[in-house]
Motif scaffolding. Structure first.
Motif, short mmCIF file in Angstrom:
data_model
loop_
_atom_site.label_atom_id
_atom_site.label_comp_id
_atom_site.label_asym_id
_atom_site.label_seq_id
_atom_site.Cartn_x
_atom_site.Cartn_y
_atom_site.Cartn_z
N ASP A 1 0.85 -1.19 0.00
CA ASP A 1 0.00 0.00 0.00
C ASP A 1 0.90 1.25 0.00
O ASP A 1 1.85 1.34 0.78
CB ASP A 1 -0.88 0.00 1.25
N PRO A 2 0.62 2.21 -0.88
CA PRO A 2 1.50 3.39 -0.97
C PRO A 2 1.74 4.10 0.35
O PRO A 2 2.84 4.57 0.63
CB PRO A 2 0.75 4.30 -1.97
N GLU A 3 0.70 4.17 1.19
CA GLU A 3 0.85 4.84 2.49
C GLU A 3 1.79 4.05 3.40
O GLU A 3 2.61 4.63 4.11
CB GLU A 3 -0.51 5.01 3.15
N ASN A 4 1.67 2.72 3.37
CA ASN A 4 2.55 1.89 4.19
C ASN A 4 4.00 2.01 3.73
O ASN A 4 4.92 2.12 4.55
CB ASN A 4 2.10 0.42 4.14
N LEU A 5 4.21 2.00 2.41
CA LEU A 5 5.56 2.15 1.87
C LEU A 5 6.14 3.51 2.22
O LEU A 5 7.32 3.63 2.57
CB LEU A 5 5.54 1.95 0.35
N ARG A 6 5.30 4.54 2.13
CA ARG A 6 5.78 5.89 2.46
C ARG A 6 6.22 5.97 3.92
O ARG A 6 7.26 6.52 4.25
CB ARG A 6 4.69 6.93 2.18
N ARG A 7 5.40 5.42 4.80
CA ARG A 7 5.74 5.45 6.23
C ARG A 7 7.00 4.63 6.51
O ARG A 7 7.83 5.00 7.35
CB ARG A 7 4.57 4.94 7.07
N ALA A 8 7.13 3.50 5.80
CA ALA A 8 8.33 2.68 5.97
C ALA A 8 9.58 3.46 5.55
O ALA A 8 10.62 3.43 6.23
CB ALA A 8 8.21 1.40 5.14
N TRP A 9 9.47 4.17 4.43
CA TRP A 9 10.58 4.99 3.96
C TRP A 9 10.90 6.09 4.97
O TRP A 9 12.07 6.35 5.27
CB TRP A 9 10.27 5.59 2.59
N GLU A 10 9.88 6.72 5.52
CA GLU A 10 10.11 7.80 6.49
C GLU A 10 10.82 7.28 7.74
O GLU A 10 11.66 7.97 8.33
CB GLU A 10 8.78 8.45 6.87
N GLU A 11 10.51 6.06 8.15
CA GLU A 11 11.18 5.46 9.30
C GLU A 11 12.64 5.18 9.00
O GLU A 11 13.52 5.40 9.85
CB GLU A 11 10.45 4.18 9.72
N VAL A 12 12.91 4.69 7.80
CA VAL A 12 14.30 4.46 7.39
C VAL A 12 15.05 5.79 7.31
O VAL A 12 16.19 5.91 7.77
CB VAL A 12 14.36 3.73 6.03
N LEU A 13 14.40 6.80 6.74
CA LEU A 13 15.00 8.13 6.63
C LEU A 13 15.35 8.69 8.01
O LEU A 13 16.42 9.27 8.21
CB LEU A 13 14.04 9.08 5.91
N ALA A 14 14.43 8.53 8.96
CA ALA A 14 14.64 9.07 10.30
C ALA A 14 15.82 8.40 11.00
O ALA A 14 16.54 9.04 11.78
CB ALA A 14 13.38 8.89 11.14
N LYS A 15 16.05 7.12 10.73
CA LYS A 15 17.15 6.40 11.36
C LYS A 15 18.48 6.66 10.67
O LYS A 15 19.54 6.29 11.19
CB LYS A 15 16.85 4.89 11.37
N LYS A 16 18.41 7.26 9.47
CA LYS A 16 19.61 7.57 8.69
C LYS A 16 20.38 6.29 8.38
O LYS A 16 19.89 5.44 7.68
CB LYS A 16 20.47 8.61 9.41
N GLY A 17 21.56 6.12 8.91
CA GLY A 17 22.30 4.89 8.63
C GLY A 17 23.16 5.00 7.39
O GLY A 17 22.96 5.86 6.53
N ALA A 18 24.12 4.09 7.30
CA ALA A 18 25.09 4.11 6.21
C ALA A 18 24.51 3.49 4.94
O ALA A 18 23.51 2.78 4.97
CB ALA A 18 26.35 3.36 6.63
N ALA A 19 25.17 3.78 3.82
CA ALA A 19 24.79 3.18 2.54
C ALA A 19 25.16 1.70 2.54
O ALA A 19 26.10 1.27 3.22
CB ALA A 19 25.48 3.89 1.40
N GLY A 20 24.41 0.92 1.78
CA GLY A 20 24.71 -0.50 1.64
C GLY A 20 25.75 -0.75 0.57
O GLY A 20 26.48 0.16 0.15
N ILE A 21 25.78 -1.97 0.08
CA ILE A 21 26.81 -2.37 -0.87
C ILE A 21 26.67 -1.64 -2.21
O ILE A 21 27.63 -1.53 -2.97
CB ILE A 21 26.78 -3.91 -1.07
N ASP B 1 16.42 -2.36 0.50
CA ASP B 1 16.08 -3.54 1.28
C ASP B 1 15.56 -3.15 2.67
O ASP B 1 14.64 -3.79 3.21
CB ASP B 1 17.29 -4.47 1.41
N ARG B 2 16.13 -2.10 3.24
CA ARG B 2 15.66 -1.64 4.54
C ARG B 2 14.22 -1.15 4.46
O ARG B 2 13.41 -1.41 5.35
CB ARG B 2 16.58 -0.54 5.10
N VAL B 3 13.90 -0.43 3.39
CA VAL B 3 12.54 0.09 3.23
C VAL B 3 11.54 -1.06 3.11
O VAL B 3 10.49 -1.05 3.76
CB VAL B 3 12.44 1.01 1.99
N LEU B 4 11.86 -2.06 2.29
CA LEU B 4 10.92 -3.17 2.10
C LEU B 4 10.78 -3.99 3.38
O LEU B 4 9.67 -4.40 3.75
CB LEU B 4 11.35 -4.06 0.94
#
Length: 303
Positions: free
Chosen positions: A9-29, A84-87
């Motif tokens: 669901d677009p809203e669920n994906l958006r919220r998932a992305w916002e949570e990843v964004l808020a945690k920041k974190g390093a780039a993957g491979i 992968d973090r977003v999904l």
């Protein structure tokens, strides 16, 4: 139930992305940072949803590094790609509550609305109830030892969906220490998979009449006598053997509140407990004081 619809669901994906964004974190491979992902996040979310629907999504390899543990060995930490973090976050947002409802009251790690500040008063309640003998237990190499076929069995008992199962298989394969064994430390989904797995330990210990307190793979069992604690150790070892896990003999022992023990960096001894917060050692006598626990952070390497 079609689990794919709420996950993508677009809203669920958006919220998932916002949570990843808020945690920041390093780039993957793939070297795509959170900042770079953010430049066209809407297009990336749409593309990710299309890949999952078309069954063309493939989890990327992990970027890994090692940090020393207290015993001198190394702990492998994994960094996933932002995609992968977003999904994983999108899946977690949908299925987490389904599993959480079945978890035991003794489980405090990586659960909504629960944490160390809930585990500490639970431990003090066991002390006041006369359960002052403690099996201070450590599972040997827990995350790298979890069997994939058992995780899938426990996942499917609640969420029997081929898409979710396929995603979990991919993510477990990413972090496997050997074929069919191990999940990655650092993955968004790993704490839930660990809780799903070790819920079996909680349930069987409680069914046998014991009183555990667990935070992810760190746990203690509280008993009224030393004899009960010794039986609890044998029972725990038996249950773990069925789960293809073992106790770490050098870190597992039977102790007493009078002798003292540590749990998640909190030291319990006699009628006091102590911990470090904001670069100060704080010691509390008697009951739990939530105000003094405000600045406490679980030390690196726990759970």
């Amino acid at each position: 139930m079609n689990w794919l619809t709420p996950i993508l669901d677009p809203e669920n994906l958006r919220r998932a992305w916002e949570e990843v964004l808020a945690k920041k974190g390093a780039a993957g491979i793939d070297r795509v940072s959170v900042k770079r992902w953010a430049r066209n996040w809407e297009e990336r979310l749409a593309a990710l949803a299309s890949e999952v629907r078309a069954n063309t999504y493939r989890a990327r390899k992990l970027k890994q590094f090692h940090i020393p543990k207290k015993d001198g060995t190394l702990r492998t930490i994994s960094i996933l790609t932002v995609t992968d973090r977003v999904l994983q976050r999108a899946v977690l947002r949908v299925v987490d509550d389904i599993f959480d409802r079945s978890f035991m009251e003794c489980s405090f790690g990586y659960r909504p609305g629960r944490g160390v500040r809930d585990a500490v008063p639970a431990i003090l309640a066991h002390r006041e109830a006369g359960r002052q003998w403690v099996l201070d237990a450590d599972i040997d190499n827990c995350f790298p030892s979890l069997k994939h076929h058992l995780i899938l069995r426990y996942v499917q008992a609640k969420v029997n969906d081929p898409v979710v199962t396929g995603l979990v298989k991919q993510w477990m394969t990413q972090g496997q220490a050997a074929p069919g064994v191990g999940i990655s430390l650092g993955a968004v989904i790993s704490p839930l998979l660990c809780n799903i797995f070790l819920h079996q330990l909680d349930a069987r210990l409680i069914e046998a009449g014991y009183a555990p307190v667990r935070y992810a793979d760190d746990f203690c069992v509280f008993c009224e006598t030393r004899a009960q604690a010794e039986k609890a150790m044998k029972r725990t070892a038996f249950i773990l053997k069925k789960l293809h896990l073992i106790l770490e003999p050098n870190k597992t022992n039977i102790t007493h509140f009078d002798e003292g023990f540590d749990f998640l960096g909190v030291h319990f001894e006699g009628d006091t407990y102590s911990f470090e917060a904001a670069d100060k050692k704080i010691e509390v006598k008697g009951a739990f004081n939530p105000d003094l626990f405000y600045d406490y952070v679980v030390p690196e390497g726990y759970g």
